[in-house]
Design an enzyme around this catalytic site. Structure first.
Site, PDB file in Angstrom:
ATOM      1  N   LYS A 135      30.392 128.357  78.420  1.00 56.88           N
ATOM      2  CA  LYS A 135      29.802 129.872  78.213  1.00 56.88           C
ATOM      3  C   LYS A 135      30.542 131.106  78.854  1.00 56.88           C
ATOM      4  O   LYS A 135      29.567 132.109  79.090  1.00 56.88           O
ATOM      5  CB  LYS A 135      28.403 129.072  78.386  1.00 56.88           C
ATOM      6  CG  LYS A 135      27.574 128.101  77.114  1.00 56.88           C
ATOM      7  CD  LYS A 135      26.085 128.064  77.063  1.00 56.88           C
ATOM      8  CE  LYS A 135      25.813 127.444  76.718  1.00 56.88           C
ATOM      9  NZ  LYS A 135      24.110 127.859  76.246  1.00 56.88           N
ATOM     10  N   ALA A 182      17.283 126.010  87.339  1.00 62.16           N
ATOM     11  CA  ALA A 182      18.073 127.947  87.348  1.00 62.16           C
ATOM     12  C   ALA A 182      19.478 127.377  87.041  1.00 62.16           C
ATOM     13  O   ALA A 182      20.058 128.202  87.192  1.00 62.16           O
ATOM     14  CB  ALA A 182      18.057 127.842  88.834  1.00 62.16           C
ATOM     15  N   ASP A 230      20.667 132.751  73.212  1.00 60.07           N
ATOM     16  CA  ASP A 230      20.113 131.845  73.224  1.00 60.07           C
ATOM     17  C   ASP A 230      18.110 132.067  74.018  1.00 60.07           C
ATOM     18  O   ASP A 230      17.446 131.731  73.209  1.00 60.07           O
ATOM     19  CB  ASP A 230      20.658 131.139  74.554  1.00 60.07           C
ATOM     20  CG  ASP A 230      21.548 129.404  74.435  1.00 60.07           C
ATOM     21  OD1 ASP A 230      21.571 129.280  73.296  1.00 60.07           O
ATOM     22  OD2 ASP A 230      22.396 129.912  75.246  1.00 60.07           O
TER      23      ASP A 230
HETATM   24  P1  ATR Z   1      21.628 123.728  81.567  1.00 58.18           P
HETATM   25  O1  ATR Z   1      22.824 124.372  81.876  1.00 58.18           O
HETATM   26  O2  ATR Z   1      21.103 122.730  80.560  1.00 58.18           O
HETATM   27  O3  ATR Z   1      20.493 124.391  81.988  1.00 58.18           O
HETATM   28  P2  ATR Z   1      22.330 122.875  84.641  1.00 58.18           P
HETATM   29  O4  ATR Z   1      23.370 124.169  84.913  1.00 58.18           O
HETATM   30  O5  ATR Z   1      23.174 121.778  85.298  1.00 58.18           O
HETATM   31  O6  ATR Z   1      22.362 122.723  83.314  1.00 58.18           O
HETATM   32  O7  ATR Z   1      20.984 122.570  84.947  1.00 58.18           O
HETATM   33  C1  ATR Z   1      20.089 121.081  85.124  1.00 58.18           C
HETATM   34  C2  ATR Z   1      18.972 122.584  85.835  1.00 58.18           C
HETATM   35  O8  ATR Z   1      17.808 120.866  86.403  1.00 58.18           O
HETATM   36  C3  ATR Z   1      19.282 122.348  87.408  1.00 58.18           C
HETATM   37  O9  ATR Z   1      18.317 123.545  87.648  1.00 58.18           O
HETATM   38  C4  ATR Z   1      19.006 121.115  89.227  1.00 58.18           C
HETATM   39  O10 ATR Z   1      18.921 121.082  89.304  1.00 58.18           O
HETATM   40  P3  ATR Z   1      20.270 121.413  90.573  1.00 58.18           P
HETATM   41  O11 ATR Z   1      20.588 123.041  90.800  1.00 58.18           O
HETATM   42  O12 ATR Z   1      18.723 122.026  91.934  1.00 58.18           O
HETATM   43  O13 ATR Z   1      21.087 120.686  90.847  1.00 58.18           O
HETATM   44  C5  ATR Z   1      18.038 120.463  87.895  1.00 58.18           C
HETATM   45  N1  ATR Z   1      18.049 119.979  88.472  1.00 58.18           N
HETATM   46  C6  ATR Z   1      18.814 118.879  87.085  1.00 58.18           C
HETATM   47  N2  ATR Z   1      19.034 117.459  87.908  1.00 58.18           N
HETATM   48  C7  ATR Z   1      17.029 117.496  88.285  1.00 58.18           C
HETATM   49  C8  ATR Z   1      16.567 116.653  88.924  1.00 58.18           C
HETATM   50  N3  ATR Z   1      16.362 114.958  89.007  1.00 58.18           N
HETATM   51  N4  ATR Z   1      15.490 116.884  90.220  1.00 58.18           N
HETATM   52  C9  ATR Z   1      15.238 118.141  89.580  1.00 58.18           C
HETATM   53  N5  ATR Z   1      15.968 118.756  88.975  1.00 58.18           N
HETATM   54  C10 ATR Z   1      17.155 118.321  88.088  1.00 58.18           C
END
Ligand code: ATR
Length: 277
Positions: A67, A130, A103
């Site tokens: 993206k 985030a 989106d």
């Molecule tokens: P996408 O593009 O689908 O939003 P991403 O950029 O990988 O995917 O973002 C995943 C989000 O889920 C992030 O905000 C991540 O938190 P971190 O920035 O701290 O990594 C959050 N996330 C994933 N697994 C998590 C968990 N076990 N507990 C809390 N937050 C989680």
């Protein structure tokens, strides 16, 4: 004229339901077109766009991890994609290969249909996460006049995203969740928590106002633990499948010049596919 072609590109791409959705609309409108999926590893992105221009493809959807990286292969990005800092939909605009983003529009269009009237009196939203999906949610909700708090496990990531998106959006760690939830009219989960194969989500909905809307971006499974919990507490809920459908519809409009319908039949088609997965 030869068949018009569009693709969804990502890596991996096997799980994408975009081909099923777009080919349904193509058939419904009797178009000579085909929508396929292409697994494009990062190192093959340049070659894909050379082929795209050479073959005169109509458009593409872009998913993880491309993206941001597609930008350098396009002629321009539109204002929304530039502000969001991500491209999910590519189309020819006045002869220029243009990156856009549907989106955010899809996310709020889905709310308009799923919870009509949600906007009246809605002032503040809290977003869990985030990443890329949080970016779309924050941008889309601010466009509708809400302030947004991004709460993320990694606080710095939420703060950086808030700084990028600008006024009306703040970034926090998870310690801010209870207070932000207490004043929110909309809660959106944008993390992968609750998705099949991922840990369950750990939000305490007791903090929410009784009339808050709860939205889960996750749609595998369709009824996530978060949505079941919210419904049991009497909240209005919105599921992530509708966002996929509505962002797709806007892309289809950009390519074919007609807004397709997000019909119950199409939803059922995708629901059956997800249940069978
Ligand atoms: P996408 O593009 O689908 O939003 P991403 O950029 O990988 O995917 O973002 C995943 C989000 O889920 C992030 O905000 C991540 O938190 P971190 O920035 O701290 O990594 C959050 N996330 C994933 N697994 C998590 C968990 N076990 N507990 C809390 N937050 C989680």
């Amino acid at each position: 004229m030869s068949t018009q072609r569009a693709f969804v590109i990502g890596h991996p791409i096997g799980q994408s339901r975009s081909p099923m959705m777009h080919n349904h609309w193509i058939a419904e409108h009797g178009l000579d077109a085909a929508y396929g999926r292409r697994d494009v590893p990062p190192e093959a992105l340049g070659a894909f766009f050379e082929e795209f221009r050479r073959e005169g493809y109509l458009g593409a959807n872009v998913t993880i991890p491309h993206k941001l990286a597609v930008r350098e292969h396009l002629d321009t990005v539109d204002d929304v994609a530039a502000a969001m800092g991500a491209v999910n939909c590519i189309a020819w605009v006045d002869g220029r290969l243009t990156g856009g983003n549907t989106d955010a529009m899809g996310l709020v269009a889905n709310m308009d249909v799923a919870v009509p009237g949600w906007e009246s009196g809605a002032r503040h939203a809290v977003i869990y996460g985030a990443g890329g999906a949080a970016r779309a949610a924050a941008y889309g909700l601010r466009e509708r006049g809400l302030t947004v708090a991004l709460c993320n496990r990694t606080a710095e990531k939420a703060e950086a995203l808030a700084a990028h998106l600008g006024p009306g959006i703040t970034g926090h760690g998870l310690d801010a969740l209870p207070a932000e939830m207490a004043r929110a009219d909309v809660l959106v989960n944008t993390t992968s928590l609750g998705m099949i194969g991922q840990p369950p989500i750990d939000l305490d909905l007791a903090h929410l106002k009784a009339d808050a809307v709860v939205y889960d971006i996750v749609y595998v499974p369709l009824e996530t633990g978060l949505l079941a919990d919210a419904r049991a507490r009497g909240h209005r809920t919105v599921d992530g499948l509708g966002m996929l459908l509505h962002q797709g519809a806007e892309g289809f409009r950009r390519w074919f010049g007609v807004m397709p319908s997000v019909s119950p039949a199409l939803r059922t088609l995708l629901e059956d596919d997800i249940r069978g997965a």
